[in-house]
Design a protein around this motif. Structure first.
Motif, PDB file in Angstrom:
ATOM      1  N   MET A  93      -2.620   3.206   8.134  1.00  0.00           N
ATOM      2  CA  MET A  93      -3.502   3.944   7.236  1.00  0.00           C
ATOM      3  C   MET A  93      -3.782   3.220   5.910  1.00  0.00           C
ATOM      4  O   MET A  93      -4.629   3.654   5.139  1.00  0.00           O
ATOM      5  CB  MET A  93      -2.891   5.319   6.915  1.00  0.00           C
ATOM      6  N   TRP A  94      -3.083   2.131   5.642  1.00  0.00           N
ATOM      7  CA  TRP A  94      -3.202   1.432   4.365  1.00  0.00           C
ATOM      8  C   TRP A  94      -4.621   0.912   4.138  1.00  0.00           C
ATOM      9  O   TRP A  94      -5.247   0.329   5.022  1.00  0.00           O
ATOM     10  CB  TRP A  94      -2.219   0.268   4.304  1.00  0.00           C
ATOM     11  N   ILE A  95      -5.138   1.158   2.935  1.00  0.00           N
ATOM     12  CA  ILE A  95      -6.421   0.621   2.473  1.00  0.00           C
ATOM     13  C   ILE A  95      -6.102  -0.185   1.221  1.00  0.00           C
ATOM     14  O   ILE A  95      -5.338   0.270   0.359  1.00  0.00           O
ATOM     15  CB  ILE A  95      -7.424   1.750   2.176  1.00  0.00           C
ATOM     16  N   ASP A  96      -6.669  -1.370   1.105  1.00  0.00           N
ATOM     17  CA  ASP A  96      -6.284  -2.302   0.040  1.00  0.00           C
ATOM     18  C   ASP A  96      -6.291  -1.700  -1.368  1.00  0.00           C
ATOM     19  O   ASP A  96      -5.416  -2.006  -2.167  1.00  0.00           O
ATOM     20  CB  ASP A  96      -7.153  -3.560   0.080  1.00  0.00           C
ATOM     21  N   TRP A  97      -7.243  -0.833  -1.675  1.00  0.00           N
ATOM     22  CA  TRP A  97      -7.289  -0.289  -3.035  1.00  0.00           C
ATOM     23  C   TRP A  97      -6.141   0.676  -3.332  1.00  0.00           C
ATOM     24  O   TRP A  97      -5.902   1.029  -4.486  1.00  0.00           O
ATOM     25  CB  TRP A  97      -8.648   0.348  -3.361  1.00  0.00           C
ATOM     26  N   PHE A  98      -5.362   1.079  -2.300  1.00  0.00           N
ATOM     27  CA  PHE A  98      -4.195   1.935  -2.533  1.00  0.00           C
ATOM     28  C   PHE A  98      -3.189   1.266  -3.460  1.00  0.00           C
ATOM     29  O   PHE A  98      -2.364   1.931  -4.074  1.00  0.00           O
ATOM     30  CB  PHE A  98      -3.499   2.289  -1.218  1.00  0.00           C
ATOM     31  N   ILE A  99      -3.245  -0.079  -3.552  1.00  0.00           N
ATOM     32  CA  ILE A  99      -2.297  -0.809  -4.392  1.00  0.00           C
ATOM     33  C   ILE A  99      -2.361  -0.328  -5.847  1.00  0.00           C
ATOM     34  O   ILE A  99      -1.373  -0.398  -6.572  1.00  0.00           O
ATOM     35  CB  ILE A  99      -2.511  -2.339  -4.277  1.00  0.00           C
ATOM     36  N   GLU A 100      -3.528   0.205  -6.256  1.00  0.00           N
ATOM     37  CA  GLU A 100      -3.682   0.742  -7.622  1.00  0.00           C
ATOM     38  C   GLU A 100      -2.753   1.932  -7.847  1.00  0.00           C
ATOM     39  O   GLU A 100      -2.314   2.182  -8.962  1.00  0.00           O
ATOM     40  CB  GLU A 100      -5.126   1.180  -7.862  1.00  0.00           C
ATOM     41  N   HIS A 101      -2.460   2.674  -6.793  1.00  0.00           N
ATOM     42  CA  HIS A 101      -1.610   3.865  -6.881  1.00  0.00           C
ATOM     43  C   HIS A 101      -0.185   3.608  -6.394  1.00  0.00           C
ATOM     44  O   HIS A 101       0.749   4.310  -6.802  1.00  0.00           O
ATOM     45  CB  HIS A 101      -2.217   5.014  -6.062  1.00  0.00           C
ATOM     46  N   PHE A 102      -0.052   2.643  -5.503  1.00  0.00           N
ATOM     47  CA  PHE A 102       1.253   2.346  -4.914  1.00  0.00           C
ATOM     48  C   PHE A 102       1.523   0.853  -5.060  1.00  0.00           C
ATOM     49  O   PHE A 102       1.291   0.075  -4.129  1.00  0.00           O
ATOM     50  CB  PHE A 102       1.274   2.771  -3.431  1.00  0.00           C
TER      51      PHE A 102
END
Length: 137
Positions: A93-102
């Motif tokens: 389910m990972w989407i690259d922009w999730f890095i901003e939150h995680f």
């Protein structure tokens, strides 16, 4: 059923979905979340933080409602949410922009996935209205 196909297509194209949990006082609490994946109108997945209020709510009471809208058409779903930190699901389910939150990425202990499983859906699509339950989905 054509209306179900249209609803599934709407959900597939939707990047945001509203999801309501039930709070400790029995009231619905609605949040807008980023949808990561959907399976027809039967299931969808969103990401959030383990420390979030909604995760606490869903652990206490899995009942939920979700809604999305596009071009005058709407879909309202009732079902249950499960919370997972399964590494394989998180990776899928990972989407690259999730890095901003995680910032810890896929292995961030705060990163989790909510899976919504539909029990009932009400569709308003192209001026057609229908409610479907269980095996009708």
């Amino acid at each position: 059923m054509e209306i179900v196909t249209k609803a599934a297509d709407m959900l597939e194209k939707s990047s945001e979905i509203t999801l309501a949990s039930i709070n400790e006082n029995g009231y619905p609490r609605i949040c807008v979340l980023s949808k990561t994946k959907s399976e027809s109108i039967k299931k969808f997945w969103v990401s959030t933080g383990m420390s979030s209020t909604k995760v606490r709510h869903f652990k206490e009471n899995p009942k939920a409602s979700a809604c999305f809208y596009s071009g005058g058409n709407s879909v309202t779903m009732v079902g249950k949410v499960s919370v997972t930190q399964d590494p394989a699901v998180k990776a899928e389910m990972w989407i690259d922009w999730f890095i901003e939150h995680f910032p810890g990425g896929i292995d961030d202990p705060n990163y989790c996935i909510l899976e919504f499983e539909t029990e009932e859906v009400t569709l308003w699509i192209d001026n057609e209205f229908i409610t479907l339950r269980g095996e009708q989905l």
